[in-house]
Design a protein around this motif. Sequence first.
Motif, PDB file in Angstrom:
ATOM      1  N   TYR A 142       0.838  -1.264  -0.057  1.00  0.00           N
ATOM      2  CA  TYR A 142       0.058  -0.049  -0.079  1.00  0.00           C
ATOM      3  C   TYR A 142       0.986   1.423   0.101  1.00  0.00           C
ATOM      4  CZ  TYR A 142      -3.293  -3.373   1.840  1.00  0.00           C
ATOM      5  OH  TYR A 142      -4.233  -4.636   2.154  1.00  0.00           O
ATOM      6  N   LYS A 143       1.835   1.069   0.736  1.00  0.00           N
ATOM      7  CA  LYS A 143       2.646   2.470   0.742  1.00  0.00           C
ATOM      8  C   LYS A 143       3.519   2.665  -0.413  1.00  0.00           C
ATOM      9  CE  LYS A 143       6.418   4.332   3.852  1.00  0.00           C
ATOM     10  NZ  LYS A 143       7.257   4.306   5.151  1.00  0.00           N
ATOM     11  N   ARG A 144       4.024   1.719  -1.010  1.00  0.00           N
ATOM     12  CA  ARG A 144       4.918   1.864  -1.960  1.00  0.00           C
ATOM     13  C   ARG A 144       3.820   2.513  -3.455  1.00  0.00           C
ATOM     14  NH1 ARG A 144       8.996  -2.242  -5.567  1.00  0.00           N
ATOM     15  NH2 ARG A 144       9.866  -1.597  -3.566  1.00  0.00           N
ATOM     16  N   PHE A 145       2.628   2.143  -3.452  1.00  0.00           N
ATOM     17  CA  PHE A 145       1.966   2.670  -4.660  1.00  0.00           C
ATOM     18  C   PHE A 145       0.867   3.653  -3.998  1.00  0.00           C
ATOM     19  CE2 PHE A 145       3.329  -1.517  -5.792  1.00  0.00           C
ATOM     20  CZ  PHE A 145       4.237  -1.184  -6.740  1.00  0.00           C
ATOM     21  N   GLY A 146       0.848   4.044  -2.801  1.00  0.00           N
ATOM     22  CA  GLY A 146      -0.044   5.136  -2.430  1.00  0.00           C
ATOM     23  C   GLY A 146      -1.507   4.491  -2.411  1.00  0.00           C
ATOM     24  N   LEU A 147      -1.698   3.476  -2.208  1.00  0.00           N
ATOM     25  CA  LEU A 147      -3.224   2.936  -2.064  1.00  0.00           C
ATOM     26  C   LEU A 147      -3.629   2.656  -0.700  1.00  0.00           C
ATOM     27  CD1 LEU A 147      -2.314   0.037  -4.563  1.00  0.00           C
ATOM     28  CD2 LEU A 147      -2.965   2.219  -5.068  1.00  0.00           C
ATOM     29  N   LYS A 148      -5.211   2.746  -0.693  1.00  0.00           N
ATOM     30  CA  LYS A 148      -5.789   2.531   0.418  1.00  0.00           C
ATOM     31  C   LYS A 148      -6.470   0.911   0.351  1.00  0.00           C
ATOM     32  CE  LYS A 148      -7.609   7.176   0.836  1.00  0.00           C
ATOM     33  NZ  LYS A 148      -8.689   7.936   0.962  1.00  0.00           N
ATOM     34  N   ALA A 149      -6.087   0.145   1.614  1.00  0.00           N
ATOM     35  CA  ALA A 149      -6.425  -1.177   1.508  1.00  0.00           C
ATOM     36  C   ALA A 149      -7.930  -1.263   1.155  1.00  0.00           C
ATOM     37  CB  ALA A 149      -6.277  -1.724   2.896  1.00  0.00           C
ATOM     38  N   GLU A 150      -8.944  -0.604   1.724  1.00  0.00           N
ATOM     39  CA  GLU A 150     -10.167  -0.548   1.377  1.00  0.00           C
ATOM     40  C   GLU A 150     -10.832  -0.301  -0.165  1.00  0.00           C
ATOM     41  OE1 GLU A 150      -9.864   3.653   3.194  1.00  0.00           O
ATOM     42  OE2 GLU A 150      -8.871   1.420   3.399  1.00  0.00           O
ATOM     43  N   GLU A 151     -10.023  -0.004  -0.603  1.00  0.00           N
ATOM     44  CA  GLU A 151     -10.077   0.434  -2.114  1.00  0.00           C
ATOM     45  C   GLU A 151      -9.373  -0.561  -3.343  1.00  0.00           C
ATOM     46  OE1 GLU A 151     -10.521   5.312  -1.848  1.00  0.00           O
ATOM     47  OE2 GLU A 151      -8.748   4.334  -2.559  1.00  0.00           O
ATOM     48  N   CYS A 152      -8.764  -1.622  -2.579  1.00  0.00           N
ATOM     49  CA  CYS A 152      -8.207  -2.784  -3.127  1.00  0.00           C
ATOM     50  C   CYS A 152      -8.892  -4.072  -3.052  1.00  0.00           C
ATOM     51  CB  CYS A 152      -6.575  -2.837  -2.999  1.00  0.00           C
ATOM     52  SG  CYS A 152      -5.726  -1.346  -3.246  1.00  0.00           S
ATOM     53  N   PHE A 153      -8.849  -5.018  -4.191  1.00  0.00           N
ATOM     54  CA  PHE A 153      -9.318  -6.208  -4.159  1.00  0.00           C
ATOM     55  C   PHE A 153      -8.243  -7.214  -4.621  1.00  0.00           C
ATOM     56  CE2 PHE A 153     -11.826  -9.695  -6.044  1.00  0.00           C
ATOM     57  CZ  PHE A 153     -12.881  -9.969  -4.851  1.00  0.00           C
ATOM     58  N   PHE A 154      -7.908  -7.975  -3.832  1.00  0.00           N
ATOM     59  CA  PHE A 154      -6.779  -9.150  -3.906  1.00  0.00           C
ATOM     60  C   PHE A 154      -7.216 -10.389  -4.478  1.00  0.00           C
ATOM     61  CE2 PHE A 154      -3.256 -11.392  -2.037  1.00  0.00           C
ATOM     62  CZ  PHE A 154      -2.260 -11.175  -2.942  1.00  0.00           C
ATOM     63  N   VAL A 155      -6.692 -10.880  -5.565  1.00  0.00           N
ATOM     64  CA  VAL A 155      -6.900 -12.231  -6.210  1.00  0.00           C
ATOM     65  C   VAL A 155      -5.435 -13.045  -5.958  1.00  0.00           C
ATOM     66  CG1 VAL A 155      -7.263 -13.251  -8.143  1.00  0.00           C
ATOM     67  CG2 VAL A 155      -8.369 -11.193  -7.945  1.00  0.00           C
ATOM     68  N   ASP A 156      -5.653 -14.294  -5.314  1.00  0.00           N
ATOM     69  CA  ASP A 156      -4.478 -15.053  -5.162  1.00  0.00           C
ATOM     70  C   ASP A 156      -4.965 -16.479  -4.765  1.00  0.00           C
ATOM     71  OD1 ASP A 156      -2.558 -16.431  -3.116  1.00  0.00           O
ATOM     72  OD2 ASP A 156      -1.714 -14.489  -3.136  1.00  0.00           O
ATOM     73  N   ASP A 157      -4.465 -17.407  -5.192  1.00  0.00           N
ATOM     74  CA  ASP A 157      -4.656 -18.713  -5.306  1.00  0.00           C
ATOM     75  C   ASP A 157      -4.862 -19.365  -3.928  1.00  0.00           C
ATOM     76  OD1 ASP A 157      -1.968 -18.706  -5.523  1.00  0.00           O
ATOM     77  OD2 ASP A 157      -2.003 -20.736  -5.653  1.00  0.00           O
ATOM     78  N   LEU A 165      -5.967 -19.252   0.043  1.00  0.00           N
ATOM     79  CA  LEU A 165      -6.843 -18.834   1.126  1.00  0.00           C
ATOM     80  C   LEU A 165      -5.918 -17.886   2.172  1.00  0.00           C
ATOM     81  CD1 LEU A 165      -9.631 -18.503   2.053  1.00  0.00           C
ATOM     82  CD2 LEU A 165      -9.588 -20.309   3.533  1.00  0.00           C
ATOM     83  N   LEU A 166      -4.935 -18.530   2.578  1.00  0.00           N
ATOM     84  CA  LEU A 166      -4.065 -18.109   3.750  1.00  0.00           C
ATOM     85  C   LEU A 166      -3.669 -16.522   3.509  1.00  0.00           C
ATOM     86  CD1 LEU A 166      -2.779 -18.527   6.527  1.00  0.00           C
ATOM     87  CD2 LEU A 166      -0.826 -19.336   5.464  1.00  0.00           C
ATOM     88  N   ASN A 167      -3.351 -16.455   2.218  1.00  0.00           N
ATOM     89  CA  ASN A 167      -2.935 -14.895   1.711  1.00  0.00           C
ATOM     90  C   ASN A 167      -3.998 -14.177   1.488  1.00  0.00           C
ATOM     91  OD1 ASN A 167      -0.243 -16.066   1.322  1.00  0.00           O
ATOM     92  ND2 ASN A 167      -0.548 -16.348  -0.874  1.00  0.00           N
ATOM     93  N   ILE A 168      -5.284 -14.570   1.329  1.00  0.00           N
ATOM     94  CA  ILE A 168      -6.331 -13.795   1.123  1.00  0.00           C
ATOM     95  C   ILE A 168      -6.743 -13.396   2.686  1.00  0.00           C
ATOM     96  CG2 ILE A 168      -8.910 -13.734   0.733  1.00  0.00           C
ATOM     97  CD1 ILE A 168      -7.010 -13.782  -2.188  1.00  0.00           C
ATOM     98  N   GLN A 169      -6.448 -14.420   3.425  1.00  0.00           N
ATOM     99  CA  GLN A 169      -6.862 -13.856   4.990  1.00  0.00           C
ATOM    100  C   GLN A 169      -5.949 -12.916   5.360  1.00  0.00           C
ATOM    101  OE1 GLN A 169      -6.741 -17.960   6.413  1.00  0.00           O
ATOM    102  NE2 GLN A 169      -8.964 -18.186   6.162  1.00  0.00           N
ATOM    103  N   GLY A 170      -4.653 -13.085   4.986  1.00  0.00           N
ATOM    104  CA  GLY A 170      -3.783 -12.082   5.375  1.00  0.00           C
ATOM    105  C   GLY A 170      -4.003 -10.652   5.031  1.00  0.00           C
ATOM    106  N   ALA A 171      -4.436 -10.715   3.662  1.00  0.00           N
ATOM    107  CA  ALA A 171      -4.839  -9.229   3.057  1.00  0.00           C
ATOM    108  C   ALA A 171      -5.943  -8.752   3.856  1.00  0.00           C
ATOM    109  CB  ALA A 171      -5.261  -9.642   1.499  1.00  0.00           C
ATOM    110  N   GLU A 172      -7.008  -9.592   3.984  1.00  0.00           N
ATOM    111  CA  GLU A 172      -8.208  -9.073   4.845  1.00  0.00           C
ATOM    112  C   GLU A 172      -7.990  -8.621   6.286  1.00  0.00           C
ATOM    113  OE1 GLU A 172     -10.912 -12.330   4.311  1.00  0.00           O
ATOM    114  OE2 GLU A 172     -11.676 -11.732   2.223  1.00  0.00           O
ATOM    115  N   ALA A 173      -6.805  -9.295   6.714  1.00  0.00           N
ATOM    116  CA  ALA A 173      -6.685  -8.719   8.199  1.00  0.00           C
ATOM    117  C   ALA A 173      -6.050  -7.230   8.154  1.00  0.00           C
ATOM    118  CB  ALA A 173      -5.437  -9.649   8.727  1.00  0.00           C
ATOM    119  N   THR A 174      -5.622  -6.892   6.999  1.00  0.00           N
ATOM    120  CA  THR A 174      -5.224  -5.320   6.887  1.00  0.00           C
ATOM    121  C   THR A 174      -6.111  -4.559   6.046  1.00  0.00           C
ATOM    122  OG1 THR A 174      -4.156  -5.721   4.498  1.00  0.00           O
ATOM    123  CG2 THR A 174      -2.840  -6.101   6.345  1.00  0.00           C
ATOM    124  N   GLY A 175      -7.416  -5.113   5.868  1.00  0.00           N
ATOM    125  CA  GLY A 175      -8.434  -4.195   5.182  1.00  0.00           C
ATOM    126  C   GLY A 175      -8.531  -4.376   3.839  1.00  0.00           C
TER     127      GLY A 175
END
Length: 202
Positions: free
Chosen positions: A154-169, A171-181
């Motif tokens: 988020y910091k590198r690209f100046g993004l807000k977590a709640e404005e991003c949607f993550f696609v990963d194969d 589930l553990l990585n999706i859960q990690g992303a969701e823990a940050t918003g």
Amino acid sequence: MIKNIVFDMGNVMVRYDSMRVCSHFISQEEERREVNTAVFISPEWIMMDMGLISEEEAFKRIQSRLLSEHTKKMAKICLEHWHEYCMEEVQGMGDFVKELKGRGYGIYLCSNANMRMLDCYRQVIPAIECFDGVLFSAEVKCMKPQKELYEKFYKRFGLKAEECFFVDDLLLNIQGAEATGMKGYCFEDGNVERLRRAVEKL
């Protein structure tokens, strides 16, 4: 409101199979399995993905576990050439990324990968011209699903977590992303049409 779609690389944008390079260079099945395990299913591979050791140091450690000179030679060849053989486009993902870009989404890549990918990702990731930013774990010395990886993304690209949607194969990585918003979608089945329908509901 979702403004950015963030993709993982392996088994999302490209199919990844480490045995492909082993099969290309090694004729004997038992040796193929030995090299694949020693090189690609190893603590050194994870450490390279985290940017903690160089390929040279990783190979020294890998080599110390192998017994025959021929196997050591094959391991070196496979480590040097894996990126040329192990990745191929997931059918339909390039077109899907272009669709999303045309709809105004920011397009990003966030992947666990070693420094080698910085030199070759443009040759293997479909529709790379559509991506607004690319981050590999080795660059920031942490990896998914650690929260630090997502926060640095988020910091590198100046993004807000709640404005991003993550696609990963994974589930553990999706859960990690969701823990940050950052909400996400587990692309475990590799079905691009199901992914498209999920994104259309955003």
